[in-house]
Structures are given as structure tokens and as C-alpha cells.
Design a protein around this motif. Structure first.
Motif, mmCIF file in Angstrom:
data_model
loop_
_atom_site.group_PDB
_atom_site.id
_atom_site.type_symbol
_atom_site.label_atom_id
_atom_site.label_comp_id
_atom_site.label_asym_id
_atom_site.label_seq_id
_atom_site.Cartn_x
_atom_site.Cartn_y
_atom_site.Cartn_z
ATOM 1 N N ALA A 234 0.692 -1.421 0.089
ATOM 2 C CA ALA A 234 -0.068 0.085 -0.114
ATOM 3 C C ALA A 234 0.937 1.347 -0.112
ATOM 4 O O ALA A 234 0.688 2.099 -0.484
ATOM 5 N N LEU A 235 1.790 1.133 0.853
ATOM 6 C CA LEU A 235 2.807 2.417 0.814
ATOM 7 C C LEU A 235 3.712 2.693 -0.495
ATOM 8 O O LEU A 235 3.633 3.844 -0.899
ATOM 9 N N GLU A 236 3.991 1.680 -1.041
ATOM 10 C CA GLU A 236 4.730 1.827 -2.293
ATOM 11 C C GLU A 236 3.809 2.238 -3.456
ATOM 12 O O GLU A 236 4.160 3.055 -4.234
ATOM 13 N N THR A 237 2.579 1.507 -3.404
ATOM 14 C CA THR A 237 1.512 1.855 -4.523
ATOM 15 C C THR A 237 0.974 3.383 -4.273
ATOM 16 O O THR A 237 1.131 4.184 -5.371
ATOM 17 N N LEU A 238 0.828 4.001 -3.210
ATOM 18 C CA LEU A 238 0.456 5.282 -2.881
ATOM 19 C C LEU A 238 1.548 6.356 -3.278
ATOM 20 O O LEU A 238 1.270 7.638 -3.727
ATOM 21 N N THR A 239 2.876 6.095 -2.810
ATOM 22 C CA THR A 239 3.995 6.900 -2.950
ATOM 23 C C THR A 239 4.644 6.759 -4.316
ATOM 24 O O THR A 239 5.426 7.962 -4.640
ATOM 25 N N GLY A 240 4.740 5.517 -4.786
ATOM 26 C CA GLY A 240 5.381 5.272 -5.966
ATOM 27 C C GLY A 240 6.986 5.167 -5.789
ATOM 28 O O GLY A 240 7.903 5.379 -6.480
ATOM 29 N N ILE A 241 7.250 4.825 -4.371
ATOM 30 C CA ILE A 241 8.630 4.749 -4.048
ATOM 31 C C ILE A 241 8.823 3.262 -3.246
ATOM 32 O O ILE A 241 7.920 2.838 -2.854
ATOM 33 N N ASP A 242 10.149 2.743 -3.822
ATOM 34 C CA ASP A 242 10.597 1.241 -3.401
ATOM 35 C C ASP A 242 11.110 1.522 -1.834
ATOM 36 O O ASP A 242 11.800 2.242 -1.767
ATOM 37 N N LEU A 243 10.500 0.556 -1.131
ATOM 38 C CA LEU A 243 10.780 0.378 0.444
ATOM 39 C C LEU A 243 11.976 -0.845 0.607
ATOM 40 O O LEU A 243 11.352 -2.025 0.072
ATOM 41 N N ILE A 244 12.817 -0.586 1.004
ATOM 42 C CA ILE A 244 14.222 -1.851 0.996
ATOM 43 C C ILE A 244 14.385 -2.023 2.430
ATOM 44 O O ILE A 244 14.778 -1.289 3.278
ATOM 45 N N ILE A 245 13.797 -3.014 2.878
ATOM 46 C CA ILE A 245 13.886 -3.533 4.220
ATOM 47 C C ILE A 245 14.870 -4.581 4.150
ATOM 48 O O ILE A 245 14.536 -5.854 3.772
ATOM 49 N N ASP A 246 16.099 -4.555 4.613
ATOM 50 C CA ASP A 246 17.102 -5.546 4.552
ATOM 51 C C ASP A 246 17.784 -5.783 6.050
ATOM 52 O O ASP A 246 17.049 -5.355 6.967
ATOM 53 N N ASP A 247 18.821 -6.146 6.109
ATOM 54 C CA ASP A 247 19.452 -6.472 7.434
ATOM 55 C C ASP A 247 20.161 -5.255 8.190
ATOM 56 O O ASP A 247 20.591 -5.310 9.117
ATOM 57 N N THR A 248 19.917 -3.997 7.507
ATOM 58 C CA THR A 248 20.468 -2.879 8.448
ATOM 59 C C THR A 248 19.692 -2.827 9.504
ATOM 60 O O THR A 248 18.366 -2.592 9.761
ATOM 61 N N PRO A 249 20.476 -2.508 10.579
ATOM 62 C CA PRO A 249 19.522 -2.467 12.127
ATOM 63 C C PRO A 249 18.840 -1.180 12.099
ATOM 64 O O PRO A 249 19.523 -0.164 11.839
ATOM 65 N N GLU A 250 17.576 -1.272 12.535
ATOM 66 C CA GLU A 250 17.005 0.010 13.007
ATOM 67 C C GLU A 250 17.000 1.007 11.812
ATOM 68 O O GLU A 250 16.824 2.213 12.189
#
Length: 519
Positions: A234-250
Motif C-alpha cells: 500500500a505504501l509503495e503504491t500510494l507513493t511510487g517509492i520502493d521500500l528496501i527492508i534489509d539487514d540494516t539494523p533499525e
């Protein structure tokens, strides 16, 4: 009795009638006699008047005849005098015509004599020309035999010698003129540009296509992803931005080429994290709030830029587009700060030169306005900017200065030249911009390749981060004057084939060595 009275009355009346008739007849006779007497006297008077008139007419007639005779005599005398004068003029004309005929005859005889002389001279000239040509041909053959060169080879040798001499003199003249012009122009230009640079300063940010949002803990990543990934979708569709959730802490990384949409996504995600309620409906609400906040921020940045640059009266849409430039970078340089800096530089230089500083400042602020929407509209940012400024009724002088700041159009005003100069100064000064390593290395290699492509160049080195190229030439092939000519030719080729920020200094070095051996 009554009859008698009536008869008496009638008789009395008759008496009166008779008396009246008598008196009337007498009066008539008297008037007749008087009229006859008057008529007789009038006839006598008329006869007298006619007689006198006849006498006067005879006198006038005699006088008129005398005057007519005198006039006729006078006219006859005038006519005789004019006739004598005309005869005299005709005689003079006849004498002149005879003299001219005699003169023409003499000239005609002289021309005939000259023509005959010219014909003789022409024949003599033709004969002399033939003799000269024969002599020249014999001399040419003798020269070819002695020199071992044909006429064509000798001509080419002479032309090459003259060309070399002209080239040398031209190079020497160019060097002298440039030295004289630079002595005054460089001093004044250096003072103006230095003053403008010293009086302006702008912060610079690194160009990036990602934003990082810090999380309170790693458990928040699962809540951002949501059940079966519905929250992140939903967030990516509404903003057109890719969210990268990887091993980067916090931390969560937002990736996208549009900085405005990336900022909306960052604000929305921070609000969701702070609120703690993360679900599609809440995401949509927060994204809409973030979008309004960003729009307000963009408008505020545009108004702040106009105040900082002291430019007023802009269309509200142009102010909003200026605010969008806050999120646009070029080689790591913030475009809005760059535009403000160009406005200040152009204004300062215009004031120093005594031209329209307000026009230069306005054009400097708007010169990159096309970059606000260049990713949404086809065309270069210059053409897009020209269309936007025409749409929002900017003056032709401002539009012309904006159109000329990259050299796509020929500048027709001092302000247009100053805006282009201010743009180059802001972009070229140290620390203003950065390039990717790959494009930077390619530019340096291309710069050295262009320099090495000329005959007589021994080595070339790109130094000072590609802002100067030093060229070593072979002293036996290129002399001092040729070095000046070579530097100009290299500059022209660099300008036509290479894209670069700012300016590149071309230095040609010619070294003369004297070598001998002690034995």
C-alpha cells in the motif's frame, strides 16, 4: 308743382353739366397746347443733343484713328527691331555652327590619325608580347632545368612558403592582440567575478536517490511489511517509492528517482512509526497528509527563494516550481540554491557594469526553472523553461536571458551574457558539483585524446580535476607562433566535442634544448 321743381332741378343739373363740360373741354385744349409746346421744345432739345453727340463722336473717331495710327507705327518699329535682332542672332548661330563643324572636322581627322597610330602600336605590342612569351618560356624551361622543379612544383613551394609566413605573422599578431586585450580585460573581469563570488555563498548537498528512515526497533520492520506484505505494498503504491527492508539494523531505505515523492514517503512513514497504527487505511491517510505538508513546504521554499533573491511579482505557479527545485540536484549541487546563487552573481556583476541588475537577478533565479518538471515533460530544461515563462507572462528580456544561459541561442543583451557567466561560475567553482567516477575518468581520457590528435603534440596531461590540460609539443615541428595557433585549435575542438562544467585551460609548452658532447 313737383314736376316744375323736378324740371328746374333737371335744368339746374344740366346747367352744371354743361358748365363742367365746357370747363373740361377748355382744360383739354389748354393741356393739348401745352403738350404740343413741350413736345416742340423737346424735339428741338433732342436735335441739339444729337448734333452735339455727332460732333463729339467725330472728335473721338479722329482721336481713335490718330492713336491707332501711332500704335501701328510703334508696333511696326518694334517688329522691325525684333527682326533685326533675330537676324543678328541667326547670323551668330550660323557662325558658331560653322566653327563647330570645322572643329569637329579637325577632331575627326585627329581621331583617325590616333586610331591609325593605335593600330600600329597594337600590332607592335602583339609582336612584343609574342617575343616576351617566347623569352619567358625559354627562361622557364631554363629555370626548370637548373632547379629541377616544374612550374607547378615551384608554385606550390612558393604558396607554401607564403602560407607559412602568413600563418606565422597571424599567430604573432594574435598573440600581441590577446596580450593587449587581456592586460585590461582580465583585470576588470577578475575584479568583478571575484567580488561577485566573495559576496555569495551557498551550501551544497550530495546527490542521492535514497532516503533512510530510522526505526525505534527492528520489530517495527514486520509491522511496516504487514500481513502478507499488504502495508508495504500500500505504501509503495500510494507513493511510487520502493521500500528496501534489509539487514540494516533499525533502518528502512526509501529508493526512488523522484525526490518529491521520496520526501512524501519519508514523512508518511515517520508519521506512521510515531503513531504506531499501521494499516492500509491509515497509510492512505498519512500519505495524503504528507503530500499536503510537502506541497506547503514547496510553496514556502519558493517564497523564501524569491525573498532571498529579492525577486518579486512572480506568478504563484512559478513560485511553486521554484520550491520544487529544492528537491532537485545536479552533480550534487542543490538546484534551488544554485539558482539563488546565480541570481546574486548576475545581479552583482550587472551592478558593477551599470546594466539592469533587477533583470539579471530575475533571469538568474528563473534560469533553471525547466528542471522542476523536466522528468515529466519532453525536451531540454531550457526549452521547457522558455515554455513555462511564456505561459506565465514573463517579459521577453527575461525569457531571452534564460534561453541563452547554455549557449543554445545567441545572446542579444548584456544581461543574458551575465546570466550565462553567473551560471558557469556557480557550477564551476571548486566544491560546487561532483561527477560520478566513471564519467569523470572518461572526460579526462577524452580531453587527453583530443589534445594528442593534433600533429606535433608529444604528450598531454589533464590536471586540476580536468580543468586544465598541459600539452608538450615537439620543438622541431612547432615554433612559438605555432604554439599559439595550436592552443586555439585545441580549444575549438574541445568546445565542439566535449561536455564539461565551467571552463578548461589549455596550456601549450614548447621546450628548446641545446645538446652537445665533450669529447
Amino acid at each position: 308743382m313737383w314736376e316744375v321743381k323736378r324740371i328746374e332741378l333737371i335744368l339746374e343739373l344740366l346747367k352744371y353739366v354743361i358748365v363742367a363740360a365746357v370747363f373740361g373741354l377748355a382744360g383739354y385744349l389748354i393741356r393739348k397746347r401745352l403738350a404740343e409746346a413741350a413736345i416742340g421744345s423737346a424735339e428741338e432739345e433732342a436735335k441739339r443733343i444729337l448734333h452735339e453727340a455727332e460732333k463729339d463722336a467725330e472728335a473721338l473717331k479722329r482721336e481713335a484713328l490718330l492713336e491707332a495710327k501711332e500704335e501701328i507705327h510703334k508696333l511696326r518699329a518694334d517688329q522691325e527691331r525684333e527682326g533685326r535682332e533675330r537676324r543678328s542672332e541667326l547670323q551668330q548661330l550660323e557662325r558658331r555652327l560653322l566653327q563647330k563643324e570645322e572643329s569637329l572636322d579637325r577632331k575627326s581627322e585627329a581621331l583617325e590619325k590616333r586610331e591609325a597610330a593605335l593600330q600600329r602600336r597594337e600590332k607592335e605590342t602583339e609582336h612584343l608580347r609574342a617575343e616576351i612569351e617566347a623569352t619567358l618560356e625559354a627562361q622557364r624551361q631554363e629555370l626548370e632545368r637548373l632547379s629541377g622543379l616544374t612550374a607547378e612544383q615551384a608554385r606550390e613551394l612558393i604558396l607554401k612558403t607564403v602560407e607559412d609566413e602568413v600563418r606565422h605573422e597571424t599567430a604573432v599578431m594574435i598573440r600581441e592582440i590577446e596580450a593587449e586585450a587581456k592586460e585590461e580585460a582580465e583585470k576588470r573581469a577578475r575584479n568583478i567575478i571575484s567580488l561577485a563570488i566573495q559576496r555569495t555563498a551557498a551550501d551544497h548537498v550530495a546527490e542521492t536517490t535514497v532516503s533512510v528512515v530510522n526505526l525505534p526497533n527492528d520489530d517495527m520492520k514486520g509491522r511496516i511489511i504487514g500481513r502478507e506484505g499488504r502495508n508495504i505494498r500500500a505504501l509503495e503504491t500510494l507513493t511510487g517509492i520502493d521500500l528496501i527492508i534489509d539487514d540494516t539494523p533499525e533502518a528502512v531505505i526509501l529508493s526512488g528517482f523522484d525526490p518529491v515523492r521520496r520526501e512524501i514517503a519519508r514523512i508518511a512513514l515517520e508519521k506512521l512509526i510515531a503513531d504506531g497504527r499501521i494499516h492500509p487505511a491509515r497509510i492512505e491517510e498519512m500519505v495524503e497528509k504528507a503530500r499536503k505538508e510537502v506541497d506547503a513546504f514547496i510553496r514556502e521554499m519558493g517564497e523564501q527563494a524569491t525573498l532571498e533573491a529579492d525577486v518579486h511579482g512572480l506568478h504563484p505557479e512559478l513560485v511553486r516550481l521554484l520550491g520544487r527545485l529544492h528537491f532537485r540536484t545536479s552533480y550534487g549541487q542543490n538546484v534551488l540554491k544554485h539558482s539563488i546563487e546565480v541570481a546574486h552573481l548576475a545581479s552583482i556583476m550587472a551592478a558593477e557594469l551599470g546594466v539592469d541588475a533587477r533583470l539579471a537577478r530575475r533571469a538568474g533565479l528563473l534560469h533553471d526553472i525547466g528542471k522542476a518538471v523536466d522528468h515529466e515533460v519532453e525536451g531540454t530544461h531550457i526549452e521547457i523553461g522558455i515554455d513555462l515563462l511564456r505561459k506565465y507572462k514573463e517579459s521577453p528580456a527575461v525569457i531571452h536571458a534564460v534561453a541563452c544561459h547554455h549557449g543554445d541561442y545567441e545572446p542579444q543583451s548584456v544581461e543574458a551574457v551575465l546570466v550565462a557567466a553567473a551560471d558557469s561560475i556557480s557550477a564551476a567553482r571548486p566544491g560546487a558539483r561532483r561527477e560520478t567516477l566513471e564519467s569523470y575518468i572518461k572526460r579526462l581520457q577524452k580531453l587527453e585524446d583530443i589534445s594528442n590528435s593534433f600533429e606535433g603534440v608529444e604528450k598531454s596531461y589533464a590536471i586540476q580535476a580536468g580543468r586544465e590540460v598541459r600539452i608538450m609539443v615537439k620543438p622541431d615541428k612547432i615554433d612559438d607562433a605555432g604554439s599559439v595557433q595550436l592552443s586555439r585549435e585545441i580549444v575549438k575542438k574541445i568546445e565542439s566535442e566535449l561536455e564539461y562544467p565551467g571552463q578548461i585551460k589549455v596550456t601549450v609548452i614548447r621546450e628548446t634544448r641545446a645538446v652537445d658532447y665533450a669529447k
